[in-house]
Design an enzyme around this catalytic site. Structure first.
Site: not given
Length: 146
Positions: A40, A51, A53, A78, A80, A83, A143
């Site tokens: 991130n 982010h 990912e 996990s 979002c 992503c 975030d």
């Protein structure tokens, strides 16, 4: 192999934390080789979309559809909605999630769309996020859009 790759994602999370960001990391693996790494970097880059990912996808670079469809994406947290959209767009078939107690993205939706999710519930991933949130709750809320 799972531990090796999750550890690499945790290293990315620690790199993000060490550079003033949120401790979430991600890696992409194809044919047992890490092809992308990310963490991130929203704070560091002043970006609304970096982010872990998304940073990982960017650092993996342009690939063929067939490459993405053989990939496994590892994330310490996990994914979002944003992503998860990239996971669906590129048809990533398998996502390994370090933990989802701190935050849970649209996991049911990903599963309904055919993505295999593997939730590890890793203590180190959880503790990294819990400590960060205790110390930086307003940044964490930013975030996740709250």
């Amino acid at each position: 192999m799972l531990k090796k790759y999750l550890d690499a994602a945790i290293q990315e999370a620690r790199k993000g934390l060490g550079s003033g960001g949120i401790p979430i990391g991600s890696i992409m693996v194809i044919d047992d080789e890490i092809v992308g790494r990310g963490h991130n970097r929203r704070v560091q880059q002043g970006s609304p979309i970096l982010h872990a990912e998304m940073d990982c996808f960017e650092n993996a670079g342009r690939m063929s559809a067939g490459d993405y469809q053989r990939a496994v994406l590892y994330s310490t947290l996990s994914p979002c909605d944003m992503c998860s959209g990239a996971i669906l767009l590129y048809k990533i078939p398998h996502v390994v999630i370090g933990e989802n107690r701190t935050f849970q993205g649209p996991e049911a939706y990903l599963r309904a769309r055919g993505v295999e999710l593997e939730i590890v519930d890793d203590a180190e991933c959880f503790e990294l996020m819990q400590k960060f949130i205790r110390d930086n709750d307003s940044l964490w809320n930013e975030d996740i859009g709250e």
